[in-house]
Design an enzyme around this catalytic site. Structure first.
Site, PDB file in Angstrom:
ATOM      1  CB  SER A  25      -1.162  -0.066   0.933  1.00  5.68           C
ATOM      2  OG  SER A  25      -2.047   0.817   0.916  1.00  5.68           O
ATOM      3  CG  MET A  26       2.374   5.390   2.595  1.00  8.68           C
ATOM      4  SD  MET A  26       2.060   6.116   4.103  1.00  8.68           S
ATOM      5  CE  MET A  26       3.151   5.077   5.193  1.00  8.68           C
TER       6      MET A  26
END
Length: 251
Positions: free
Chosen positions: A96-97
């Site tokens: 994700s991030m």
């Protein structure tokens, strides 16, 4: 980049130190996450591998430190820490991030001439289809809670507890704003490392087409894989994701 002692860098956590390892896997956590998320990976790696997890400020053992507001700042610090490590074949894995931060970190490492970072694994993250306009305002508490509920995972459960919500919501707010305002540079030089994109088949944030767009960032090989599950599919497929991440590495 200036260099510090690798054993003293707060940016790199080692759940199971393995100085004799010939290869290394470096993991980058998701928004609101810490290095401890990857602790189960250390037990599943072959004896030839050492696991490092990037520890962002403001969480776990760095809870008292100020949060970092941009992807670029984290990438610079992570790259600086990794450049102090002995040169071993290394894979970067980001979820994700963390996938965006791992990508930006690898661009910096290659720009410094490092050639032992041979693979980038990007999980649950797209590299295209971002809004042209960047909203400068952080998300509201209600918007954050709705987003976390949609994605599921342990963080959604944690936020149901008022005391824990008060503790973790500032971290999550910072990280969401950090990634909401990030845009991959359009003029970025393609990386040399191979790229593997991985997604869950019911992830609301990234689909097959978007996962395949990661092929555009590299002149190396590209592959993509899909597992059953949502945004945090990797929790239920730890062993298979670890095997995919390290498969075929040279001796």
């Amino acid at each position: 980049m200036s260099q510090n002692s690798p054993r003293q860098s707060p940016w790199l956590a080692r759940p199971r130190p393995n100085p004799s390892a010939s290869r290394r896997v470096v993991c980058f956590p998701h928004a609101g996450g810490g290095a401890g998320f990857y602790r189960p990976w250390a037990e599943r790696l072959a004896p030839t591998h050492e696991l490092l997890a990037v520890q962002y400020p403001g969480r776990e053992n760095r809870y008292a430190e100020p949060l970092v507001p941009t992807v670029d700042e984290i990438a610079v610090a992570a790259a600086r820490a990794l450049l102090t490590e002995p040169a071993r074949e290394t894979v970067l894995f980001g979820h994700s991030m963390g996938a965006a931060i791992a990508y930006e970190t690898l661009r910096l490492l290659e720009a410094e001439g490092a050639t032992h970072f041979t693979r980038l694994c990007v999980s649950g993250r797209r590299i295209t289809d971002f809004p042209e306009e960047i909203d400068p305002a952080p998300r509201t508490d209600d918007e954050l809670l709705a987003a976390m509920t949609e994605l599921g995972g342990t963080q959604a459960e944690v936020l149901r507890d008022p005391d824990l919500r008060e503790m973790f919501l500032p971290i999550i707010r910072n990280d969401y704003h950090l990634i909401d305002t990030y845009r991959p540079p359009r003029d970025a030089k393609p990386i040399r490392a191979d790229v593997i994109a991985v997604i869950g088949d019911s992830d609301p944030q990234v689909d097959q087409r978007q996962a395949k767009e990661w092929a555009s960032v590299t002149v190396g090989t590209f592959a993509w894989h899909e597992f059953s599950g949502g945004h945090f599919y990797l929790v239920d497929h730890v062993q298979r994701v670890v095997e995919l991440t390290t498969r075929g590495l040279s001796a």
